[in-house]
Design an enzyme around this catalytic site. Structure first.
Site, short mmCIF file in Angstrom:
data_model
loop_
_atom_site.label_atom_id
_atom_site.label_comp_id
_atom_site.label_asym_id
_atom_site.label_seq_id
_atom_site.Cartn_x
_atom_site.Cartn_y
_atom_site.Cartn_z
N LEU A 150 0.87 -1.17 0.00
CA LEU A 150 0.00 0.00 0.00
C LEU A 150 0.91 1.22 0.00
O LEU A 150 1.70 1.42 0.93
CB LEU A 150 -0.90 0.01 1.23
CG LEU A 150 -2.14 -0.90 1.15
CD1 LEU A 150 -2.70 -1.17 2.54
CD2 LEU A 150 -3.21 -0.24 0.27
N SER A 151 0.85 2.00 -1.05
CA SER A 151 1.79 3.10 -1.22
C SER A 151 1.62 4.15 -0.13
O SER A 151 0.59 4.25 0.52
CB SER A 151 1.60 3.74 -2.59
OG SER A 151 1.80 2.80 -3.62
#
Length: 389
Positions: A93-94
């Site tokens: 998840l950036s």
């Protein structure tokens, strides 16, 4: 306090931190609303991975919900690793700030049809759907497990978003072209021409460019080119089916050099402290795209270790105040000399910032440029070599 209340508290703190850091883009006031409506914890798996200095260790929500939440909401500039492959991250998840920056660069408007390439856990597809509207976002993911996970989370959020299992670098958007926007979530060195062909004239493509930086391209009115500026720094997972990119890990330099003695050495007058300047690091990335630069300080100053992920390496050794630094290098190419030449050019250009660079894509080739797309310095963009090690 319940687990959900604990997570909600971390969401609130992260939102406040985004505000303090100026990470909410002023031209996209919809983003804080979308983040609040679709928080990242709704798209996070129950196991995350944290680097402990030696290896990635699991953080299970059921076992240690506090540590799991701490990792997920560790900061505006921090990604959360969600999947490993062979002990190395293969999905994440950036970082919230990067997600906001890239979606701002995408300039989504209600009614736009969006192709999200690299679904991952589905969070960016969800945010794009919130903005564009029902049924207007399609997403492709090469990993069947990730696609199934994202599909379930998107459905649970009440979003009408198509997720197809496909290699987005090679395939077109589900349902066919054209689309108004492409948002890629994995890094490519060269933009597939099929992406340009899939976007309407005037549409935009936002993608992570190689190991450092993300770019927003606008497709020309005749559809025969796309061009745009670097938008900021970002580090993303690479294309799983693309050419190998050099390993940026701390052990990669030693793997390339092995026990080899230097084949060339010389003194250099450059101030190695400048390698802490991310504008210089970006300029080096443009001019020598396969050069991995690692730095660390000791009592004599900043030192640097450089390699190409294959067979060539260089070391810049600081020798204290008033003493010139030492350049040691080996392998079939003199990658240290290449870095020095790019460094000198950057200084001669007036030390331009990363935002002063851009990319042009045509059916016949791709190039990076600085200052002006026609008259400024140019660098050809090529697919990186397949590493032989």
């Amino acid at each position: 306090m319940t687990v959900d209340e604990d997570v909600a508290g971390r969401r609130t703190r992260l939102d406040a931190e985004m505000e303090r850091c100026g990470a909410w883009p002023a031209e996209s006031p919809w983003l804080p609303e979308a983040f609040a409506a679709l928080p990242r914890d709704r798209f996070a798996p129950d196991r995350l991975w944290r680097w402990d200095g030696r290896a990635y260790v699991p953080l299970d929500r059921a076992v240690d919900p506090g540590s799991w939440a701490d990792e997920l909401y560790s900061g505006v500039y921090s990604a959360a690793v969600t999947q490993l492959d062979g002990g190395r991250p293969s999905s994440s998840l950036s970082a919230p700030s990067v997600v906001a920056d890239m979606l701002d660069s995408l300039q989504i408007a209600p009614g736009h049809r969006v192709w999200d390439i690299g679904t991952g856990q589905g969070w960016t597809a969800a945010l794009a759907s919130w903005r564009a509207g029902p049924g207007l976002v399609v997403s492709t993911e090469v990993d069947e497990r990730l696609a199934a996970f994202a599909r379930a989370r998107l459905a649970a959020a009440g979003l009408d978003t198509v997720v197809a299992v496909a290699n987005g670098t090679a395939a077109g958007p589900p349902g066919g072209a054209p689309v108004d926007r492409i948002h890629a979530t994995y890094a490519v060195e060269a933009v597939p021409w099929s992406w340009v062909e899939a976007v309407r004239p005037g549409g935009r493509i936002v993608y992570p460019w190689g190991r450092l930086g993300h770019v927003a391209l606008t497709v020309a009115d005749d559809g025969r080119s796309a061009q745009g500026w670097v938008q900021g720094l970002a580090q993303f997972m690479g294309d799983r089916h693309g050419p190998a990119q050099p390993d940026t890990g701390s052990t990669a330099y030693a793997a390339v050099r092995g026990s080899a003695e230097p084949e060339a050495r010389r003194e250099v007058e450059h101030d190695l402290a400048a390698l802490d300047d991310w504008d210089l690091r970006f300029a080096l990335r443009v001019a020598v795209p396969d050069a991995v630069v690692l730095t660390a300080r000791d009592d004599d100053g900043l030192n640097a270790w450089i390699h190409d992920g294959d067979q060539s390496w260089a070391t810049f050794v600081a020798r204290g105040a008033g003493e010139p630094s030492l350049l040691l290098q080996g392998g079939p190419r003199r990658i240290g000399d290449e870095v020095l030449a790019a460094w000198t050019q950057w200084e001669e250009l007036g030390r331009p910032s990363r935002y002063n660079y851009g990319v042009t894509v045509t059916p016949h080739g791709q190039r990076a440029w600085q200052g002006d797309p026609e008259t400024g310095p140019q660098w050809p963009i090529a697919r990186l070599h397949q590493a032989t090690r």
